[in-house]
Scaffold this motif. Structure first.
Motif, PDB file in Angstrom:
ATOM      1  N   LEU A 128      17.499   9.711 -12.971  1.00  0.00           N
ATOM      2  CA  LEU A 128      17.232   9.024 -11.707  1.00  0.00           C
ATOM      3  C   LEU A 128      18.219   9.465 -10.628  1.00  0.00           C
ATOM      4  N   LEU A 129      19.435   9.814 -11.019  1.00  0.00           N
ATOM      5  CA  LEU A 129      20.435  10.262 -10.039  1.00  0.00           C
ATOM      6  C   LEU A 129      19.948  11.514  -9.310  1.00  0.00           C
ATOM      7  N   GLN A 130      19.311  12.431 -10.034  1.00  0.00           N
ATOM      8  CA  GLN A 130      18.794  13.636  -9.392  1.00  0.00           C
ATOM      9  C   GLN A 130      17.728  13.281  -8.362  1.00  0.00           C
ATOM     10  N   GLU A 131      16.885  12.324  -8.703  1.00  0.00           N
ATOM     11  CA  GLU A 131      15.854  11.880  -7.756  1.00  0.00           C
ATOM     12  C   GLU A 131      16.502  11.257  -6.522  1.00  0.00           C
ATOM     13  N   ILE A 132      17.551  10.488  -6.733  1.00  0.00           N
ATOM     14  CA  ILE A 132      18.274   9.871  -5.616  1.00  0.00           C
ATOM     15  C   ILE A 132      18.882  10.952  -4.730  1.00  0.00           C
ATOM     16  N   LYS A 133      19.457  11.977  -5.345  1.00  0.00           N
ATOM     17  CA  LYS A 133      20.057  13.084  -4.584  1.00  0.00           C
ATOM     18  C   LYS A 133      19.025  13.792  -3.721  1.00  0.00           C
ATOM     19  N   ASN A 134      17.780  13.826  -4.198  1.00  0.00           N
ATOM     20  CA  ASN A 134      16.732  14.550  -3.489  1.00  0.00           C
ATOM     21  C   ASN A 134      16.057  13.744  -2.377  1.00  0.00           C
ATOM     22  N   VAL A 135      16.411  12.484  -2.236  1.00  0.00           N
ATOM     23  CA  VAL A 135      15.819  11.659  -1.189  1.00  0.00           C
ATOM     24  C   VAL A 135      16.301  12.184   0.169  1.00  0.00           C
ATOM     25  N   LYS A 136      15.384  12.394   1.054  1.00  0.00           N
ATOM     26  CA  LYS A 136      15.731  12.886   2.385  1.00  0.00           C
ATOM     27  C   LYS A 136      16.035  11.706   3.296  1.00  0.00           C
ATOM     28  N   THR A 137      17.103  11.834   4.009  1.00  0.00           N
ATOM     29  CA  THR A 137      17.451  10.787   4.970  1.00  0.00           C
ATOM     30  C   THR A 137      17.206  11.314   6.377  1.00  0.00           C
ATOM     31  N   THR A 138      16.849  10.415   7.252  1.00  0.00           N
ATOM     32  CA  THR A 138      16.643  10.792   8.656  1.00  0.00           C
ATOM     33  C   THR A 138      17.764  10.211   9.474  1.00  0.00           C
ATOM     34  N   LYS A 139      18.275  11.015  10.368  1.00  0.00           N
ATOM     35  CA  LYS A 139      19.364  10.556  11.220  1.00  0.00           C
ATOM     36  C   LYS A 139      19.021  10.780  12.666  1.00  0.00           C
TER      37      LYS A 139
END
Length: 111
Positions: A100-111
């Motif tokens: 699940l950590l890898q999936e979390i790392k791959n989440v794209k954030t918008t700024k």
């Protein structure tokens, strides 16, 4: 039993707290809600708590040697109990090896 969200909301200092502060406060509240009056959990209680409250992080990890090592340390016959510090070490250890950590790392954030 009072829901964790309600307990968290009652902590005045966290009303304007960051997401990270609230996340750690939530982990502490979950631990202390399960802990005995001495603020400790038996190893069996710790294992049960992780399986019920941390399932998405440990799901599918059963065959990994590191997971086996972490969980087997909770299966050892011992009268030792787990304090909050040890509990957090378990959480971090399980998080670091989780898919699940890898999936979390791959989440794209918008700024």
């Amino acid at each position: 039993s009072v829901p964790i969200a309600k307990q968290l909301a009652s902590i005045k200092a966290l009303r304007k707290g960051s997401d990270l502060e609230k996340a750690f406060a939530t982990a502490a509240l979950v631990f202390y809600n399960y802990a005995d009056p001495e603020s400790k959990l038996s190893k069996a209680e710790t294992k049960s708590l992780l399986q019920s409250q941390f399932w998405h992080f440990i799901q599918g990890q059963e065959n990994k040697p590191k997971y086996q090592e972490i969980i087997s340390s909770l299966d050892e016959e011992s009268e030792n109990k787990i304090n909050f510090e040890d509990f957090m070490i378990f959480l971090v250890s399980l998080t670091l090896m989780s898919d699940l950590l890898q999936e979390i790392k791959n989440v794209k954030t918008t700024k």
